[in-house]
Scaffold this active site. Structure first.
Site, mmCIF file in Angstrom:
data_model
loop_
_atom_site.group_PDB
_atom_site.id
_atom_site.type_symbol
_atom_site.label_atom_id
_atom_site.label_comp_id
_atom_site.label_asym_id
_atom_site.label_seq_id
_atom_site.Cartn_x
_atom_site.Cartn_y
_atom_site.Cartn_z
ATOM 1 N N CYS A 187 -3.257 -22.936 -30.012
ATOM 2 C CA CYS A 187 -3.130 -24.200 -29.280
ATOM 3 C C CYS A 187 -2.828 -25.355 -30.230
ATOM 4 O O CYS A 187 -2.064 -26.261 -29.893
ATOM 5 C CB CYS A 187 -4.409 -24.505 -28.501
ATOM 6 N N CYS A 214 -0.316 -21.614 -20.519
ATOM 7 C CA CYS A 214 0.545 -20.592 -21.121
ATOM 8 C C CYS A 214 0.262 -19.234 -20.475
ATOM 9 O O CYS A 214 -0.893 -18.904 -20.195
ATOM 10 C CB CYS A 214 0.291 -20.522 -22.623
ATOM 11 N N CYS A 261 -2.549 -16.719 -21.661
ATOM 12 C CA CYS A 261 -3.940 -17.171 -21.617
ATOM 13 C C CYS A 261 -4.364 -17.683 -20.249
ATOM 14 O O CYS A 261 -5.363 -18.412 -20.131
ATOM 15 C CB CYS A 261 -4.161 -18.278 -22.658
ATOM 16 N N CYS A 275 -7.640 -26.883 -24.377
ATOM 17 C CA CYS A 275 -6.641 -26.451 -25.357
ATOM 18 C C CYS A 275 -6.681 -27.323 -26.604
ATOM 19 O O CYS A 275 -6.171 -26.923 -27.647
ATOM 20 C CB CYS A 275 -5.241 -26.500 -24.745
#
Length: 235
Positions: free
Chosen positions: A115, A200, A203, A226
């Site tokens: 991240c 994303c 994840c 994140c």
């Protein structure tokens, strides 16, 4: 200018006023303003409001190279149909370079590092040029966001102060979808598969019954954010 007294006064003033009022005040009084958008239903609602106030407002999308295809399709659709002044920011290194430097699937081994590389560092570059940062955060999304204000001051790592605006901090998920439906806004079809917070692809999973809406992010990793909203220091 961004004194604690100023921020508290403005945050209190706009607390019970519509998001439109706060955003109108922002665009009337400040020039270097940017809205960082993940093109969630929340963010699309805010873009819809912003377009009525300042059609050429800067919208920023951080392209991590890991978004769902549905997310990329929505971004392109709105960029074209709404004529967005869209700035796409990418990480300094590609996924291939990241794999070479840190090994495959860094998002599984060290999601914070992933991240940092693919989201936080690009945002740091963007915020250097802004005086006001608009976000789509809501208090009911997760415990880490429960106390956010409508207007906040944040200090960047280099010491610069920036005004952070959370125009729908007081909205609920129901409020978001009421706005989407009322205005017939396009939205990411993954929501229909119970993806309630879409980040994303590697994840993000659908949310289970009874979980809060961000439970599908980094599931099992003990991670709630994140880093986009935690690397700055709230004044």
């Amino acid at each position: 200018m961004f004194t604690n007294e100023f921020v508290k006064e403005k945050s209190d003033h706009f607390e019970n006023l519509p998001a439109q009022d706060l955003l109108a005040w922002v665009y009337k009084n400040f020039k270097n303003v940017g809205f960082t958008s993940s093109f969630s239903a929340d963010d699309v609602s805010i873009i819809h409001i912003i377009k009525q106030i300042k059609p050429d407002a800067l919208i920023i999308f951080i392209d991590t190279d890991y978004h769902f295809p549905e997310t990329y399709q929505l971004v392109q659709k709105l960029k074209k149909e709404w004529d967005l002044n869209l700035k796409v920011i990418k990480p300094l290194i590609s996924v291939e370079e990241q794999n070479r430097l840190y090994g495959e699937k860094l998002y599984e081994k060290d999601p914070d590092k992933c991240c940092e590389i693919r989201k936080v560092e690009p945002l740091k570059r963007v915020l250097k040029d802004l005086d006001v940062w608009i976000t789509g955060m809501r208090r009911d999304q997760s415990p880490t966001r429960a106390n956010i204000g409508k207007v906040e001051t944040h200090k960047l790592p280099d010491g610069k102060l920036i005004l952070k605006i959370n125009p729908i901090a007081d909205w609920t998920r129901k409020d978001v979808w009421s706005y989407v439906e009322k205005n017939n806004l396009p939205y990411n079809p993954l929501y229909d598969q119970n993806y309630l917070s879409i980040g994303c692809a590697p994840c993000t999973r659908p949310v289970l019954e009874g979980e809060d809406e961000r439970a599908g992010r980094w599931a099992g990793k003990g991670k709630l954010e994140c880093g986009l909203h935690t690397f700055t220091e709230k004044e």
